[in-house]
Design a protein around this motif. Structure first.
Motif, PDB file in Angstrom:
ATOM      1  N   LEU A   1       1.822 -12.422 -27.729  1.00  8.83           N
ATOM      2  CA  LEU A   1       3.097 -13.096 -28.432  1.00  8.83           C
ATOM      3  C   LEU A   1       3.020 -14.499 -27.541  1.00  8.83           C
ATOM      4  N   PHE A   2       3.106 -15.728 -28.144  1.00 12.54           N
ATOM      5  CA  PHE A   2       3.160 -17.063 -27.923  1.00 12.54           C
ATOM      6  C   PHE A   2       4.244 -17.126 -26.694  1.00 12.54           C
ATOM      7  N   ASP A   3       5.613 -16.387 -27.122  1.00 15.39           N
ATOM      8  CA  ASP A   3       6.745 -16.563 -26.243  1.00 15.39           C
ATOM      9  C   ASP A   3       6.198 -16.127 -25.020  1.00 15.39           C
ATOM     10  N   TYR A   4       5.562 -15.185 -24.674  1.00 18.23           N
ATOM     11  CA  TYR A   4       5.226 -14.589 -23.553  1.00 18.23           C
ATOM     12  C   TYR A   4       4.305 -15.657 -22.704  1.00 18.23           C
ATOM     13  N   LEU A   5       3.087 -16.138 -23.607  1.00 17.48           N
ATOM     14  CA  LEU A   5       2.257 -17.013 -22.974  1.00 17.48           C
ATOM     15  C   LEU A   5       2.734 -18.495 -22.425  1.00 17.48           C
ATOM     16  N   ALA A   6       3.915 -18.656 -23.289  1.00 18.23           N
ATOM     17  CA  ALA A   6       4.480 -20.199 -22.929  1.00 18.23           C
ATOM     18  C   ALA A   6       5.222 -20.037 -21.587  1.00 18.23           C
ATOM     19  N   LEU A   7       5.847 -19.040 -21.372  1.00 18.20           N
ATOM     20  CA  LEU A   7       6.636 -19.005 -19.802  1.00 18.20           C
ATOM     21  C   LEU A   7       6.000 -19.715 -18.952  1.00 18.20           C
ATOM     22  N   GLU A   8       4.682 -19.586 -18.696  1.00 13.94           N
ATOM     23  CA  GLU A   8       4.197 -20.237 -17.452  1.00 13.94           C
ATOM     24  C   GLU A   8       4.244 -21.615 -17.434  1.00 13.94           C
ATOM     25  N   GLN A   9       4.746 -22.403 -18.737  1.00 19.52           N
ATOM     26  CA  GLN A   9       4.891 -23.853 -18.711  1.00 19.52           C
ATOM     27  C   GLN A   9       6.300 -24.064 -18.896  1.00 19.52           C
ATOM     28  N   ALA A  10       6.897 -23.072 -19.554  1.00 19.20           N
ATOM     29  CA  ALA A  10       8.285 -23.385 -19.791  1.00 19.20           C
ATOM     30  C   ALA A  10       9.225 -23.292 -18.463  1.00 19.20           C
ATOM     31  N   ARG A  11       8.637 -22.299 -17.501  1.00 20.35           N
ATOM     32  CA  ARG A  11       9.439 -22.216 -16.341  1.00 20.35           C
ATOM     33  C   ARG A  11       9.248 -23.478 -15.507  1.00 20.35           C
ATOM     34  N   ASN A  12       8.119 -24.242 -15.789  1.00 25.87           N
ATOM     35  CA  ASN A  12       7.791 -25.397 -15.116  1.00 25.87           C
ATOM     36  C   ASN A  12       8.338 -26.656 -15.480  1.00 25.87           C
ATOM     37  N   THR A  13       8.945 -26.595 -16.730  1.00 26.19           N
ATOM     38  CA  THR A  13       9.457 -27.610 -17.102  1.00 26.19           C
ATOM     39  C   THR A  13      11.106 -27.732 -17.104  1.00 26.19           C
ATOM     40  N   PHE A  14      11.543 -26.498 -17.221  1.00 22.47           N
ATOM     41  CA  PHE A  14      13.094 -26.182 -17.095  1.00 22.47           C
ATOM     42  C   PHE A  14      13.311 -25.106 -15.883  1.00 22.47           C
ATOM     43  N   PRO A  15      13.010 -25.154 -14.669  1.00 24.82           N
ATOM     44  CA  PRO A  15      13.187 -24.091 -13.893  1.00 24.82           C
ATOM     45  C   PRO A  15      14.613 -23.715 -13.700  1.00 24.82           C
ATOM     46  N   THR A  16      14.636 -22.456 -13.277  1.00 20.45           N
ATOM     47  CA  THR A  16      16.055 -21.747 -12.906  1.00 20.45           C
ATOM     48  C   THR A  16      16.224 -21.986 -11.644  1.00 20.45           C
ATOM     49  N   TYR A  17      17.508 -22.384 -11.135  1.00 16.68           N
ATOM     50  CA  TYR A  17      17.929 -22.382  -9.968  1.00 16.68           C
ATOM     51  C   TYR A  17      18.893 -21.295  -9.315  1.00 16.68           C
ATOM     52  N   SER A  18      19.249 -20.877  -8.399  1.00 12.75           N
ATOM     53  CA  SER A  18      20.538 -20.303  -8.048  1.00 12.75           C
ATOM     54  C   SER A  18      21.086 -20.537  -6.497  1.00 12.75           C
ATOM     55  N   PHE A  19      22.347 -20.992  -6.519  1.00 16.22           N
ATOM     56  CA  PHE A  19      22.973 -21.508  -5.212  1.00 16.22           C
ATOM     57  C   PHE A  19      24.208 -20.442  -4.855  1.00 16.22           C
ATOM     58  N   ASN A  20      24.303 -20.134  -3.733  1.00 12.27           N
ATOM     59  CA  ASN A  20      25.618 -19.140  -3.246  1.00 12.27           C
ATOM     60  C   ASN A  20      26.459 -20.268  -2.394  1.00 12.27           C
ATOM     61  N   PHE A  21      27.769 -20.031  -3.059  1.00 10.35           N
ATOM     62  CA  PHE A  21      28.967 -20.807  -2.367  1.00 10.35           C
ATOM     63  C   PHE A  21      29.518 -19.904  -1.310  1.00 10.35           C
ATOM     64  N   ASP A  22      29.701 -20.780  -0.010  1.00 11.60           N
ATOM     65  CA  ASP A  22      30.480 -20.130   1.237  1.00 11.60           C
ATOM     66  C   ASP A  22      31.861 -19.905   0.799  1.00 11.60           C
ATOM     67  N   VAL A  23      32.229 -18.797   0.233  1.00 14.54           N
ATOM     68  CA  VAL A  23      33.753 -18.524  -0.037  1.00 14.54           C
ATOM     69  C   VAL A  23      34.172 -17.159   0.398  1.00 14.54           C
ATOM     70  N   ALA A  24      35.456 -17.068   0.554  1.00  7.24           N
ATOM     71  CA  ALA A  24      35.913 -15.838   1.160  1.00  7.24           C
ATOM     72  C   ALA A  24      35.318 -14.635   0.337  1.00  7.24           C
ATOM     73  N   GLY A  25      34.860 -13.551   1.291  1.00  6.85           N
ATOM     74  CA  GLY A  25      34.338 -12.460   0.894  1.00  6.85           C
ATOM     75  C   GLY A  25      32.765 -12.485   0.646  1.00  6.85           C
ATOM     76  N   HIS A  26      32.232 -13.837   0.591  1.00  8.37           N
ATOM     77  CA  HIS A  26      30.910 -13.662   0.191  1.00  8.37           C
ATOM     78  C   HIS A  26      30.293 -15.155   1.172  1.00  8.37           C
ATOM     79  N   PRO A  27      30.571 -14.758   2.415  1.00  2.00           N
ATOM     80  CA  PRO A  27      30.288 -15.850   3.115  1.00  2.00           C
ATOM     81  C   PRO A  27      28.689 -15.988   3.146  1.00  2.00           C
ATOM     82  N   CYS A  28      28.331 -17.500   3.448  1.00  5.63           N
ATOM     83  CA  CYS A  28      27.007 -17.769   3.807  1.00  5.63           C
ATOM     84  C   CYS A  28      26.720 -18.935   4.650  1.00  5.63           C
ATOM     85  N   THR A  29      25.437 -19.128   5.199  1.00  3.39           N
ATOM     86  CA  THR A  29      25.523 -20.229   6.105  1.00  3.39           C
ATOM     87  C   THR A  29      25.098 -21.615   5.494  1.00  3.39           C
TER      88      THR A  29
END
Length: 1005
Positions: free
Chosen positions: A658-686
């Motif tokens: 399936l091309f949908d699988y093959l395309a992930l190599e480039q799709a993730r490199n054009t619109f990458p996904t990011y994750s950030f944690n927020f330093d809030v009560a109950g979920h502290p981070c530095t």
């Protein structure tokens, strides 16, 4: 050495395929699509002696189409290229003539011996003057069964998806999910392995799942049912003309105009008042959500020039309002704990769906040697998806799903040659969009899990895609019958198709919210919630076009010989070769900064894979050029009377990636996904380390989130990489069986017993490429769990790599019996039983489509588990009878519990390791997961005047109101203690429909 002169090698293979195609095409005038055309063959005798001078003519009684052949020296004849229908077979030999009327079916090779003179033996088959003898096909080596026009017209059916009748064939499963989407499966493989051929042209989906184009996660139908004449289901050991299929092949023929004007109009409806409450509605107090299904359409066809030019056209529409239930995903969470704002978004709701389908066909017979057809299908649908469970209406998606296909066919015949050619075009696209544009909130309960158990999803959803295929194709099949006892077919195919896979996921930023901590802090509205994490996608700078597109070239060639050795033995020899180029995969170049980071990543220097197998320089990938598929079969007619036939075969068949699988190599490199944690009560981070920042309401603006990654857009980016030597998925198929025609209740019944063994190989699997600093996947002392998600590529994020590796193994016992419907005996019965013993080397497969494995380093360590979603025992029975001026029909489906994916952590764990350090996946069978559904229908038809008639029909689906549950606890337990929810219903999901009545009415003329 494999990759030297790669561009030259690819070019030479292209020239080779084109040269082979040209040779076959020049052997006779262009043409083919013989997967639907029928063949009649046999021997002509005069006074019991072979008639060498016999001349056989087949005339289609509806259109006047005529085919004439000369018998060989021993009286043998073969008439090919017959469109399914009723024919008068005339034979002239020794100065005498005879005639009989027969009916041939789609893709059939039927045996009909013709006797002229006083010694002619009477036929043992039931004969009808107008309709004709329905010729049996007992001598094929294929594991195949037919679905007739009568079955399509009268059996109970809710969806008007013509593929719904395929499960009357042993080995087939037509699944209706709790969201009313449908798919077809064969054996232990998922729906991706299916291919459907309409008038000989494959409808393969090259980009998305579902096997059939435009059938990924939809309630719609692939083709107007009014336009389908009949079809054939081949579950294994199909002949060499079938391509891009590793599971079952469906070959259907469309209706054509005839010498008589005829038409029809229909309308059917079911609504809230005509059904029982769903399981979810019963649990909510019995109040039913508004639901409505209306389907309507018309068809009209006839002659433009009698015996020469005909037309046929049809239109069908479907309007649905489908009930959905929104409830917390965490089974331990109570609705009473929700704020009023959130509670108002839960409970029964509905989702809309609309579909319009058009089909038109012109048929031109300029003379007896030529047949030209031009047909077009247009499908347009729009629906709201993603509602139900934890997803509220605001979090849903609007989805368009459109398809346009055109087929120009020319069939030419002369003497012993038949050529059948197609020029086709296709334009199929699928594009979901979020209902809400704005932040999405994933509200979770963290009381027992710091990451949180999902309660509800509200606000802007994740899904934004535009995927599909557009292109043209030429295919040509040539048949030669001049070699006594042999029917030789050869064919070529070329397709140029653009495939697209554009996606932005998540399109809206997704905030993860700790529900109880927010309530404790006085934040009681969604807008005031303070999240502890955000996930978002962002376009990489400098990339103007983020669509992943590829102009693929596909080549196919085959040769097939059906050799009737004698009146008992028939042998089938076939060989097929397929080749495909996907430039976006072959020419992809790994970005230099990423390649350098991977080569310098110490965690993978001494691990279980070689990163060089995934780093591409744009010239070190080859298309898979080893796709040779031999197909062998035989049948042995014990008494040479077609009543007791042993048959079997072995073969290989290639599908595609399936091309949908093959395309992930480039799709993730054009619109990458990011994750950030927020330093809030109950979920502290530095703050300032890793991806940790202070919460600020300005992050509800996507541009502010983009600013977080602008300085280093690669940091935290998920990287997908394809293996440089991906192979094409395929299956090996083996079968042995016996067909018998047995007298029972005064009629001949066709029965079949088959044992089939099918193995599929090289499905794509995505696995985690991260490793701990010591190169291990689990970490010291572990055999499960602890996957190294926290060990990213330096300067980037998680590595996900794709390889071949998915496999399935299935042993099946297939039993069937059929008494066909005829006007002289107006009742029919079909019985289909399947026993399946199957396994696969994947887990987390809710429905057999899973292609990710993150709990194991690769599939070498993964246990084989019984195939998820497959029942050991399955029975489908149908019946039709006409009496008292009424037509009664019924369908009964019974299945033992389907295997569910189970996580087993029950083995005691040593101190110092978490409770699932020795866990594993396995299959579980729960008694309440069995399936049963009984449907009935009654129809009455009145003649108004001449050929005009009115009919009214009532269908009752799920007569017993069986609750076919789908949601069960699949965590077995931990540290020797079984989980209290294991094997117990944990949600409200059921297979649609509940008990429901449908009223239909229409006219025919």
């Amino acid at each position: 050495m494999k990759h030297q002169n790669q561009s030259s090698r690819r070019y030479n293979r292209t020239l080779l395929c084109c040269a082979l195609a040209s040779c076959l095409a020049l052997a006779a005038p262009i043409a083919i699509a013989q997967t639907t055309a029928a063949t009649v063959r046999g021997q002509v005798t005069v006074d019991a002696a072979p008639a060498a001078d016999a001349r056989v003519t087949a005339t289609n009684l509806a259109t006047g189409l005529t085919r004439t052949v000369q018998a060989t020296g021993n009286g043998s004849y073969t008439v090919t290229g017959l469109p399914p229908g009723t024919y008068r077979i005339d034979v002239a030999a020794g100065g005498r003539t005879s005639s009989q009327t027969v009916r041939v079916q789609v893709g059939q090779t039927a045996t009909l011996d013709l006797a002229v003179g006083a010694a002619a033996a009477p036929t043992t088959l039931e004969t009808v003057t107008v309709v004709g003898t329905v010729l049996p096909e007992t001598k094929t080596s294929e594991v195949a069964t037919y679905v007739s026009q009568k079955q399509i017209e009268v059996l109970p059916q809710a969806s008007r998806n013509f593929l719904a009748f395929a499960d009357t064939v042993p080995g087939m499963i037509f699944e209706t999910s709790s969201d009313d989407s449908t798919k077809l499966r064969g054996g232990a493989q998922n729906s991706n392995g299916i291919n459907v051929f309409i008038d000989g042209v494959g409808q393969k989906n090259y980009v998305l799942k579902g096997g059939v184009s435009s059938q990924d996660s939809t309630s719609g139908n692939p083709f107007p049912q009014l336009a389908i004449g009949e079809y054939k289901v081949i579950t294994s050991n199909y002949k060499a003309e079938y391509d891009q299929v590793s599971s079952a092949a469906i070959t259907a023929v469309t209706k054509s105009g005839t010498n008589e004007f005829d038409g029809s109009v229909f309308w059917d409806r079911t609504s809230t008042d005509w059904r029982s409450p769903t399981f979810a509605e019963e649990r909510a107090g019995g109040r039913k959500t508004i639901s409505l299904t209306e389907q309507y359409g018309a068809s009209f066809g006839g002659p433009i020039i009698r015996d020469r030019l005909f037309f046929f056209m049809t239109y069908e529409a479907k309007d649905l309002t489908r009930p959905r239930d929104v409830s917390p995903d965490d089974s331990a969470f109570s609705l009473a704990d929700l704020t009023e704002e959130l509670r108002d978004q839960t409970g029964p709701t509905s989702a809309a769906f609309e579909e319009d389908m058009f089909f038109g066909k012109l048929t031109w017979q300029p003379d007896d040697a030529n047949l030209v057809e031009l047909s077009a299908k247009v499908r347009e649908e729009v629906e709201v998806t993603g509602i139900g469970g934890a997803n509220t209406l605001s979090y849903a998606s609007n989805k368009n799903n459109d398809s346009t296909r055109i087929d120009l066919r020319w069939q030419w015949t002369v003497g012993d040659w038949l050529n059948d050619a197609h020029i086709t075009s296709e334009d199929d696209y699928w594009n979901p969009r979020p209902v809400t544009i704005g932040p999405g909130y994933n509200i979770v309960n963290t009381l027992n899990d710091n990451n949180g158990r999902l309660i509800l999803n509200v606000g802007g959803g994740r899904d934004f895609q535009d995927k599909g295929q557009k292109g043209y194709a030429f295919q040509d099949d040539l048949t030669f019958t001049g070699w006594e006892g042999h029917t030789i077919k050869g064919g070529v195919k070329f397709k140029s198709v653009r495939v697209d896979a554009f996606q932005q996921q998540p399109f809206n930023q997704q905030f993860r919210v700790d529900y109880y901590r927010n309530l404790a802090a006085g934040n009681t509205t969604v807008d005031s919630f303070i999240p502890f994490r955000v996930e978002f996608g962002a376009p990489l700078p400098g990339i103007a076009d983020r669509n992943v597109s590829s102009r693929n070239k596909q080549f196919g060639i085959y040769l097939q010989d059906d050799w009737e050795v004698n009146e008992h033995l028939t042998l089938n020899f076939g060989l097929r070769y397929d080749y495909e180029e996907t430039p976006s995969y072959l020419d992809h170049r790994t970005p230099d900064n990423l390649a350098a980071a991977l080569r310098g990543w110490q965690n993978i220097q001494n691990t279980d894979y070689n990163i060089e197998d995934y780093i591409s320089n744009g010239n070190n990938r080859d298309a898979d050029d080893d796709n040779w598929a031999p197909r062998l079969g035989f049948s042995y007619d014990l008494n040479a009377d077609q009543r007791h036939v042993i048959f079997g075969g072995a073969g290989r068949s290639y599908d595609r990636n399936l091309f949908d699988y093959l395309a992930l190599e480039q799709a993730r490199n054009t619109f990458p996904t990011y994750s950030f944690n927020f330093d809030v009560a109950g979920h502290p981070c530095t703050q300032g380390t890793g991806n940790c920042v202070a919460w600020d309401p300005r992050y509800k603006d996507l541009n502010e989130l983009y600013a977080l990654v602008a300085a280093n857009p690669n940091l935290g980016q998920e990287v997908n990489m394809m293996n440089n030597n991906l192979e094409t998925p395929y299956s090996d198929q083996f079968s042995l069986g016996m067909r018998n025609v047995v007298p029972l209740m005064g009629h001949d019944w066709s029965t079949s017993v088959t044992v089939a063994h099918i193995r599929s190989y090289d499905g794509i699997i995505f696995s985690l490429g991260n490793r701990y600093p010591d190169g291990t996947f689990y970490g010291p002392g572990r055999t499960f769990g602890g996957a190294p998600f926290g060990q990213p590529i330096p300067g980037f994020g998680t590595l996900v790599k794709a390889d071949n590796g998915l496999e399935t193994r299935a042993n099946q016992l297939l039993l069937s019996a059929e008494k066909p419907f005829t006007p002289s005996s107006p009742w029919s019965v079909t019985l289909a039983y399947t026993y399946t013993d199957s396994e696969e080397n994947r887990s987390n497969a809710a429905n057999g489509d899973e292609h990710y494995v993150f709990d194991y380093p690769n599939l070498d360590d993964h246990p084989w588990v019984e195939s998820i979603g497959i029942s050991k025992h399955r029975f489908v029975g149908t019946g039709v009878v006409e009496f008292w001026g009424l037509t009664f029909s019924t369908k009964l489906t019974l299945a033992s519990p389907a295997a569910k994916n189970v996580l087993n952590c029950i083995q005691p764990t040593p101190a110092g390791l978490d409770n699932c350090a020795y866990g594993t996946f396995e299959a579980g069978y729960f008694d309440d997961a069995k399936f049963r559904q009984w449907d009935i229908a009654v129809q009455k038809e009145w003649t108004i005047e001449g050929d005009l008639s009115l009919w009214v029909r009532g269908d009752v689906f799920n007569v017993t109101n069986a609750q076919n549950l789908t949601d069960f606890g699949t965590f077995r337990g931990v540290d020797g203690v079984q989980d209290v929810n294991y094997g117990i219903r944990t949600g409200n999901g059921t297979v649609w429909p509940p008990r429901m009545f449908k009223l239909s009415a229409g006219f025919r003329w």
